[in-house]
Design a protein around this motif. Structure first.
Motif, PDB file in Angstrom:
ATOM      1  N   UNK A 192       0.854  -1.209   0.000  1.00 27.90           N
ATOM      2  CA  UNK A 192       0.000   0.000   0.000  1.00 27.90           C
ATOM      3  C   UNK A 192       0.873   1.236   0.000  1.00 27.90           C
ATOM      4  N   UNK A 193       0.367   2.286   0.586  1.00 26.35           N
ATOM      5  CA  UNK A 193       1.130   3.557   0.617  1.00 26.35           C
ATOM      6  C   UNK A 193       0.956   4.250   1.946  1.00 26.35           C
ATOM      7  N   UNK A 194       2.007   5.040   2.264  1.00 26.94           N
ATOM      8  CA  UNK A 194       1.868   6.010   3.357  1.00 26.94           C
ATOM      9  C   UNK A 194       1.720   7.372   2.683  1.00 26.94           C
ATOM     10  N   UNK A 195       0.703   8.144   3.078  1.00 26.04           N
ATOM     11  CA  UNK A 195       0.498   9.487   2.506  1.00 26.04           C
ATOM     12  C   UNK A 195       0.583  10.484   3.646  1.00 26.04           C
ATOM     13  N   UNK A 196       1.553  11.423   3.521  1.00 28.75           N
ATOM     14  CA  UNK A 196       1.653  12.461   4.561  1.00 28.75           C
ATOM     15  C   UNK A 196       1.155  13.770   3.936  1.00 28.75           C
ATOM     16  N   UNK A 197       0.083  14.301   4.518  1.00 24.86           N
ATOM     17  CA  UNK A 197      -0.431  15.577   3.970  1.00 24.86           C
ATOM     18  C   UNK A 197      -0.182  16.655   5.022  1.00 24.86           C
ATOM     19  N   UNK A 198       0.060  17.915   4.531  1.00 23.76           N
ATOM     20  CA  UNK A 198       0.361  18.990   5.495  1.00 23.76           C
ATOM     21  C   UNK A 198      -0.052  20.337   4.945  1.00 23.76           C
ATOM     22  N   UNK A 199      -0.019  21.343   5.859  1.00 23.41           N
ATOM     23  CA  UNK A 199      -0.426  22.697   5.432  1.00 23.41           C
ATOM     24  C   UNK A 199       0.696  23.348   4.632  1.00 23.41           C
ATOM     25  N   UNK A 200       1.939  22.872   4.855  1.00 24.80           N
ATOM     26  CA  UNK A 200       3.045  23.495   4.098  1.00 24.80           C
ATOM     27  C   UNK A 200       3.722  22.397   3.293  1.00 24.80           C
TER      28      UNK A 200
END
Lengths: 329, 641, 728
Positions: B80-88
């Motif tokens: 699968x995947x690791x998805x890191x989302x952020x404001x910057x």
């Protein structure tokens, strides 16, 4: 260019190239070495075809034969042991306007360079490859090579070479897409010259195995062939070498062999007693890899920009102005 | 109640209103895992694209099992995947996951055991195994639930399959879309963005597949809205110019197109091949050709032949291929043939870990090939660098008539990140090769006395005839028999590198210009190192970081920077011995690649720390290691550095 | 002998008929006998209508009949349902023919559909029959292949076919030329860009910064990068005037308006008179000269072959006279559509001027009529100019000529295409056969019979086809080209109901009989008045020595109720018939057709030759190979050397030398390489006999024959002579 046949072009350099114009430096081969003859034949070919020296590239690997480019006043690429063919392919793919020749030895081609040899045949790129087969490693002082006859003593087979020699001709004839296979001997220059010329004019991978004397290490290797004409079988055909009555006085065994008959070619090539000399196989229909891969688009910055933007569009993420974020009821 | 909350296209069926308040977070790490082939990666990539479109910074990391088809429900089989989302801008995969959606309990346990989940991490688990016909499976599931709850994870059991069966006959196909719907709901994302993505991705499969997937997406969205009490919001970052979402290997392919190079000669090898897959599809449009050679050596020699007779060419490979190409690279150095060589590093040595990340090839790149064979060595530190490195490498290779080695690694190769969409410049494209006549008194190696530079004699240039050779040669490319000539050749080629070094800028220090500790890195670790340093600085530590893009030659001014810090250490994913080990002492300690170079060059006692586990190093791990060095520094009996 | 006694002879001699006697073919609506079966074209399948195909790679002109044959070959299986399919599709074909007879703007696809609907809608079809027909139609429709405009037979069609072929060839030529020029532009720009990059700011900081990837800009100091780059030597930069020359050539190549990617240049190359074409050519000549000059500059510069001393003066004086045939083939050709019926004297001169130039003028001269009786004030016999134009053009030697009637356009379509493609001028002389409205039979039949009757033979003249003149002419499109008049079978019932099959020549007079304007030259004769003096026209004409005194030529015609009539031909018309026959014979000879007269002459000559040769006895057959025996090496060499050289003179078999350096290294004064790098003896005095013998022993191929010592006082000569023996 522009469809103008060159006899109308106004190129001023009226003077014709002579053989001397293709000589560069004194060859450092032993005297009596067959390489001298092959060098002379190539220089005569260049003169006959009036090949512009700057448009001609000789590529070679490592070994006696591979010193060849240094003695031709054309562009030369004296590369790595066994790796002449992929370099020549790289040149030919981007520069179809250049005449590419490859000089490789029996060790260089059939030992360390085998993978590239087999695949070069399959690519069938338009180049003429001469395999100087002196059946010994000369430069590194007399080791047996894959084509060394069984039982021949060398520094690495003091009690005689262990195995039967590899047959470069049947091997080449066995690879798919093969399009031109010939065998020559360095002591019949007239035949070699004709074979070389037909190989040059053949569109595709022209492979010529030349039985080449090494007077220093194997002085008597080819004596029996040279002095018993019955051991040389000259192949003539109106599509191959023309009948040469003059030569028939010396080498009387001449048969007609149609170069398009690959089965017969394989049969002739596998005869170890009698060496066939001439065009064993030729097929003009085999496609050349550089033609298959070539796109006649002219690469311009605008073209690259268009291609790039088209690709970027596939990956572009337009920022969606989120009207209001999800906080608050 | 905002429109998006009503669910997709207002088809809400008036379910119960949302209960939980929305929690705003700076960044969040989400993992979607399943057995291989169940579409976890497609779901994760869709989620990453939607997040990017919503304006978030994104970084995805592939979770790949070793085998192609591992057995179902196996702990080591997570895909699968690791998805890191952020404001910057998000520059690395971060530490531990905040939320994980797992299609079965075994792969979930695999991630727990690997320490990839934050304590109290939210777990959304497919609940169909609870009453599975196979009692062992049911028992495994229930044991896992009980274990996870006990460990303090917030577990939510989701009847994904049961829900999907209401809409499709074969849930195996559409399950990942239902999961995507859940994530859209949890993170308050507009499902219309997901629908666009589904239409684009499944266009070839026909309308019924697309409609089916959209239906499941909306079902997942509604289910989560009505049943989950967790909702997060990751505010989008402010300035938004147009971006492209690509992984490192695709960026390499795009960069090669932009560079105007016409030949990419390669041989299949993980993890480099996906760059050639992409290029084979599109290179023709930019007038280029991808040649797959019969082996690695042929691929390099083919590129050398193409470069020798025309525009600079490129060859892409990974560790094992790079080792095979050493002799050919030596020829390119000796004969001064421009060449771009890309090495997408992987776990070594030998076959090592083909799909895993490592930075173990730097010393080979700098010192590889027998004899003195100086080459320019660069390293891409980001996905964006992968694109621009190709353009830069081609220009430097042609200017300095030398091979240029570009190092990336498996992490950059597969990680996806939105980067600003490049604006093409005509100067990037290689100019047509020169066919003008050669001056009478010039020579194929007319080495400039001071800099060793010279102009190339390409075949086709009248009166430029010479024979290129790997043998020691003089300026006329004639084989050298007297000792002087060999010496001159070595000297000229080395001078070239010194000349280029003069044109390097001193890289910028991340943090204060001086302090207690400087962390030096190169390649794909940039994001993690800088995030760790920022954390430590926010805790008041006096630590800065420095990241190198040119490894040979290295810029002037580095020595001064190192000396401005009490201690210097490198953080690299390449082995180094640990001084704590009983057998290890200063006399036999083997350092990481860059540490050797810095110590040798600047005579500074550069320390080093590394984690060589085939995974990108997490910022948390770096922070811990650096904090330990700092404490060690301040404690009275610290060893004299 | 009075007019009443021999009305036939009287009419034949005077051309006057008893007054009030409406015995001319027009009023009696007679039709030439051989044409009777072809009157109703609807039942027949023939080339027309033709299809003007646009799709690239397909043949430019196709025939409905051929297309249908191809379709049937692929969809009609053997056996019964194959028959049904064939019948259905052929019905659609003839329906299409009907449509085309009235409309000229139909596409093949549209016509097929409309015709199919008509067939389906026919009331006399059973439901089951209609359903099968629909199935066949759908399958046939799928196999139809390339689409195009349908044209029926007639003046407009002939023009349309020739124009269509012209435009296809010209589009292709223009696209090819455009691509060549585009490639030259690309390479010239490359040349300039290479030079720019060698300039100071080409290697300056800004250029270097732009050439490097954005995310690496911060890593490099571009001033330092530029500072250390080697300054390019002055002479490696493009000399100023060479750059100016390239830039001006580039400007011309970029600005040219002759060619474009879609093949439509900016100029219009179609005109309606040679005068206009010549004028336009003159107007465009300066632009052509500039472009030709620019192409030469481009070629020389890109080959690095421009040298000022030679090429500057040449290019300075380069003008219209410098254009050669290669230029002519590069530039687009002109299509000149001349109305053959209205050529004035000035246009005739321009026509001849154009045909004898080497300019690519493709001239179409179309006339409706093939024949017209000379009228006073008409400049010369209209017939002669019109008929003779094509043959005259072939006489000019450089023009490609195609003469054809409208009906035979399809048969010579390849000839037309070759004429268009070939460099230089071409004449396409076409005729519809007769002005409309004067003939009861269909235009196609009129046109076909003009060729059949040798009134307007269809032929191709290719000036470049082989050395002999006969090779240049091709008459295959004419029926039975080896005969004077073609012969066809006429089967009829004689007065006592017996079926008779006769071979009947179809002459130019039969052709003219169908044209009402010549009716007055014919008089139908009731069977009662037939007498022995009447003789078939072909026989009457029968070559120069035929005895015609008191004989009356007649031709067979058929009236409305199928009754054969003998029609007497007035002498006035025979003049034209004789000339037509004479023209056809000369055409046969030009084309080397082995007419029976020629065959007779050849047989006589052969008999003569055999008689003569019997006297001299056998000529020896050519030499057979003698078979050599196998020998050892030295003997082999001697044998090979041939025995014409004296043994004591030293020599080398240079032609077999394999350049192995053995002898040359021993004494490079005595042994030298010739210009083929093969060894020969240069100077005996420069070496010793010992060296000669040692060289002979060293030469592996034993090519060196020492001969006898030339310097008697050399040491131990006899020992050396002994060693030299095997190599003498």
């Amino acid at each position: 260019m522009l469809g103008f046949p060159n006899q109308c072009s106004l190129v001023a350099n009226g003077e014709r190239y002579a053989v001397a114009d293709y000589e560069s430096g004194v060859p450092r081969w032993c005297s009596g070495c067959g390489d001298h003859g092959i060098l002379g034949a190539f220089q005569r070919l260049c003169r006959d075809e009036q090949l512009p020296p700057e448009k001609t590239v000789f590529v070679s690997g490592i070994g006696c034969s591979s010193r060849f480019p240094h003695y031709m006043r054309t562009y030369g690429f004296h590369g790595l042991h066994g790796r002449a063919l992929p370099v020549a392919e790289g040149i030919k793919l981007r520069r179809p306007d250049l005449h590419v020749f490859v000089n490789t030895g029996d060790g260089d081609c059939c030992s360390i360079g085998t993978a590239h040899w087999i695949h070069a045949i399959r690519y069938n790129m338009d180049m003429t490859v001469v395999m100087h087969d002196n059946q010994i490693y000369g430069l590194t002082k007399m080791q047996m090579s894959p084509t060394t006859p069984k039982g021949l003593k060398s520094n690495t087979s003091p009690r005689g070479a262990y195995l039967d020699a590899l047959n470069p001709l049947t091997t080449t004839l066995g690879v798919s897409n093969v399009s031109f296979v010939a065998q020559a001997v360095d002591w019949i220059p007239s035949l070699f010259q004709e074979i070389l010329s037909q190989a040059f004019h053949h569109k595709g991978f022209s492979f010529i195995r030349v039985l080449q004397r090494c007077p220093n290490y194997l002085p008597t290797l080819f004596d029996s062939m040279m002095h018993e004409p019955s051991r040389t079988l000259i192949l003539w055909h109106e599509q191959g070498l023309a009948r040469d009555p003059e030569l028939a006085r010396v080498y009387d065994r001449q048969i007609e062999h149609d170069p398009s008959d690959i089965a017969r070619a394989r049969e002739l090539a596998s005869d170890l007693e009698v060496a066939p000399v001439g065009i064993l196989y030729r097929n003009e229909q085999v496609p050349c890899y550089e033609d298959v891969r070539r796109s006649d688009q002219l690469q311009t910055p605008e073209m690259i920009e268009a291609a790039l933007n088209e690709e970027f569009d596939n990956f572009t993420v337009e920022p969606v102005r989120q009207a209001e974020t999800a906080e608050g009821e | 109640m905002t429109a998006s909350e009503l669910g997709p296209s207002g088809s809400a069926d008036g379910g119960s209103p949302l209960r939980a308040p929305i929690e705003t977070v700076e960044a969040h790490i989400v993992e979607v895992i399943s057995d291989s082939g169940e579409g976890a990666q497609k779901c994760a990539q869709a989620f990453a694209t939607v997040s990017a479109k919503t304006g978030n910074g994104v970084w995805t990391v592939e979770i790949i099992p070793a085998e192609i088809q591992p057995p179902a429900r196996s702990i080591a089989g997570a895909s699968g995947n690791r998805i890191r989302i952020g404001s910057h801008d998000v520059t690395n995969g971060g530490d531990a996951a905040d939320l994980i959606l797992a299609f079965n309990d075994q792969v979930l346990l695999g991630r727990v055991r690997a320490g990839e989940l934050r304590p109290g991490c939210i777990v959304l688990l497919e609940s169909k195994w609870k009453d599975d016909s196979d009692p062992d499976v049911a028992k495994q599931y229930n044991d896992a639930i009980e274990y996870l709850t006990r460990e303090g994870y917030r577990v939510y059991e989701i009847p994904i399959e049961a829900e999907c069966l209401k809409y499709v006959a074969n849930p195996k196909r559409g399950r990942n879309m239902f999961a995507l719907g859940i994530l859209n709901s949890v993170y308050g994302q507009d499902t219309e963005l997901s629908c666009d993505h589904i239409r684009y991705t499944f266009a070839k499969k026909g309308d019924d597949v697309v409609d089916g997937n959209i239906e499941l997406l909306e079902a997942g969205y509604r289910w989560a809205r009505d049943n989950l009490d967790i909702r997060f919001c990751v505010p989008p970052s402010s300035t938004r110019e147009r971006q492209i979402v690509v992984n490192g290997n695709t960026a390499l392919g795009l960069g090669i197109m932009a560079s105007g190079m016409e030949v990419c000669s390669m041989y299949p090898i993980t993890p480099a091949t996906s760059a050639s897959h992409y290029l084979s599809d599109v290179f023709r449009k930019a007038g280029g050709t991808v040649h797959q050679a019969e082996d690695e050596i042929a691929a390099c020699c083919f590129a050398i032949g193409a470069s020798y007779a025309g525009k600079c060419a490129v060859t892409i490979t990974s560790g094992p291929g790079y080792s095979l190409k050493q002799e050919a690279l030596g020829l390119a150095v000796m004969a001064e043939i421009p060449l771009v060589v890309v090495n997408v590093q992987r776990g070594g040595p030998s076959t090592g870990q083909p799909t895993k990340v490592e930075q173990g090839d730097l010393l080979t790149a700098v010192f590889g090939s027998h004899g003195d064979a100086p080459k320019i060595v660069m390293a891409a530190a980001s996905i964006e660098d992968c694109f621009y490195a190709m353009i830069t490498a081609r220009k430097l290779a042609e200017l300095y008539r030398t091979p240029v080695i570009v190092l990336t690694d498996a992490n950059l190769a597969t990680a996806q990140q939105p980067i600003p969409r490049p604006e093409f410049r005509a100067e990037w494209a290689a100019p047509p090769f020169d066919q003008s006549p050669v001056g009478d008194d010039s020579a194929p190696y007319d080495w400039d006395p001071k800099t060793g530079l010279s102009d190339r004699f390409l075949p086709g240039r009248p009166s430029g005839m010479h024979t290129l050779t790997g043998l020691a040669h003089d300026r006329h490319s004639r084989v050298a028999y007297d000792p002087e000539i060999n010496h001159e050749g070595l000297r000229r080629r080395s001078l070239k590198l010194a000349t280029f070094q003069k044109a390097l800028q001193t890289p910028r220090v991340h943090g204060d210009r001086e302090g207690d500790l400087l962390v030096v890195g190169w390649g794909s670790t940039k994001g993690a190192i800088e995030e760790a340093v920022d954390r430590l600085r926010s805790e008041g530590c006096s630590v800065s970081s420095l990241h190198l893009k040119f490894l040979q030659p290295m810029a002037s001014g580095l020595g001064e920077i190192l000396r401005r810090f009490t201690r210097v250490m490198t953080v690299e994913i390449s082995w180094c011995d640990d001084l704590q080990e009983e057998m290890i002492d200063e006399d036999n300690r083997r350092y990481s690649n860059l540490a050797w170079l810095l110590r040798g060059r600047y005579l500074v006692d550069v320390d080093c720390w590394s984690e060589v586990k085939g995974q990108p190093i997490k910022p948390g791990s770096i922070a811990r290691a650096v904090r330990a060095r700092l404490d060690d520094l301040h404690s009275p009996n610290s060893r004299v550095g | 002998m009075t007019a009443e006694a021999h009305p036939a002879l009287a009419f034949h001699l005077t051309g006057t008929r008893p007054d009030g006697d409406a015995s001319d073919p027009a009023s009696l609506a007679l039709c030439p006998a051989l044409l009777r079966n072809f009157l109703d074209l609807r039942e027949l399948r023939y080339d027309y209508p033709l299809v003007l195909v646009d799709t690239e790679g397909e043949a430019a002109i196709d025939s409905l009949c051929e297309i249908v044959n191809r379709v049937l070959r692929s969809i009609a299986p053997r056996g019964l349902d194959g028959e049904r399919v064939r019948r259905n599709v052929l019905a659609v074909e003839s329906a299409i023919r009907d449509l085309v007879s009235t409309r000229q703007d139909l596409l093949l696809s549209a016509a097929f559909d409309e015709a199919a609907d008509r067939q389906l809608a026919r009331p006399d079809r059973s439901a089951e029959d209609r359903e099968l027909l629909l199935k066949d139609i759908v399958r046939a429709r799928r196999e139809l292949g390339a689409d195009g405009r349908l044209v029926g037979c007639g003046a407009e069609a002939t023009r349309a076919v020739v124009e269509h072929i012209f435009r296809r060839v010209e589009r292709q030529r223009s696209r090819a030329a455009f691509l060549q020029i585009e490639r030259a532009i690309h390479r010239l720009r490359g040349l300039l860009r290479c030079d720019d990059l060698r300039s100071r700011d080409g290697r300056g900081p800004t250029a270097l910064r732009n050439a490097v990837g954005t995310s690496f800009e911060s890593e490099l100091d571009f001033d330092k990068l530029a500072e250390y780059l080697p300054s390019t030597k002055a002479e490696s930069r493009l000399p100023r005037e060479r750059r100016r020359r390239i830039e001006s050539a580039l400007a011309v190549l970029e600005g040219q308006r002759f060619f474009s990617p879609d093949g439509e240049g900016a100029y219009d190359f179609e005109c309606t008179s040679c005068r206009e074409a010549l004028d336009r050519h003159d107007q465009r000549l300066p632009a052509m000269v500039d472009l030709a000059r620019a192409i030469r500059v481009a070629e020389l510069e890109l080959d690095n072959a421009y040298c000022a001393e030679i090429h500057d003066p040449y290019l300075a004086s380069f003008d219209r006279s410098s254009l050669n045939s290669q230029d002519a083939s590069l530039f687009p050709a002109y299509l000149v559509d001349v109305d053959g019926d209205g050529i004035g004297p000035e246009e005739k001169a321009a026509l001849i001027g154009a045909l004898s130039s080497n300019l690519p003028f493709k001239i179409l001269v179309h006339t409706n009529d093939v024949f017209r009786e000379p009228r006073i004030g008409d400049d010369g016999d209209f017939g002669a100019w019109n008929l003779g134009l094509a043959r005259m053009a072939s006489g000019l030697g450089s023009a490609f000529v195609v003469q054809t009637t409208s009906s035979h356009v399809y048969a010579v379509r390849d000839g037309i295409a070759e004429g268009m493609t070939r460099r230089g001028p071409a004449l396409f002389r076409t005729a519809a056969g007769a002005a409309p409205g004067h003939s009861s039979i269909s235009p196609y039949l009129v046109s076909a019979s003009a060729t059949e009757s040798r009134a307007f033979p269809t032929f191709i003249y290719d000036p470049a086809a082989g050395e002999e003149l006969s090779g240049h002419f091709e008459l295959d499109a004419n029926p039975q080209p080896e005969r004077v008049w073609p012969v066809s079978e006429l089967s009829y019932e004689d007065c006592d109901r017996q079926r008779v099959v006769d071979d009947l020549e179809f002459t130019v007079v039969d052709y003219l009989a169908a044209d009402s304007r010549y009716a007055r030259h014919f008089m139908a004769l009731p069977a009662g008045d037939w007498d022995a003096s009447m003789v078939p026209l072909a026989e009457y004409l029968g070559g120069e020595d035929a005895d015609t005194t008191g004989r009356v030529p007649y031709i067979w015609m058929v009236d409305r109720n199928e009754v054969l009539q003998r029609v007497v031909v007035a002498r006035g018309l025979l003049e034209a018939a004789k000339r037509c026959e004479r023209d056809w014979r000369s055409l046969q000879e030009l084309a080397g057709v082995r007419t029976d007269r020629v065959r007779r002459l050849i047989e006589e000559a052969q008999r003569e030759w055999e008689k003569q040769s019997m006297g001299q006895g056998e000529i020896a057959p050519n030499g057979a190979d003698e078979s050599p025996t196998s020998l050892d090496s030295a003997a082999v060499a001697a044998k090979a050397a041939g025995n014409d050289r004296s043994p004591d003179e030293p020599f080398i078999e240079t032609v077999r030398c394999s350049t192995c350096d053995e002898c040359v290294n021993r004494n490079n004064k005595m042994f030298r390489y010739n210009q083929n790098k093969q060894a020969y003896i240069e100077d005996l005095n420069a070496g010793t006999y010992r060296q000669m013998v040692e060289a002979a022993e060293a030469c592996k191929l034993a090519l060196i024959h020492p001969g006898k010592p030339w310097n008697p006082d050399e040491p131990d000569l006899d020992e050396l002579m002994r060693r030299a023996a095997p190599f003498i």
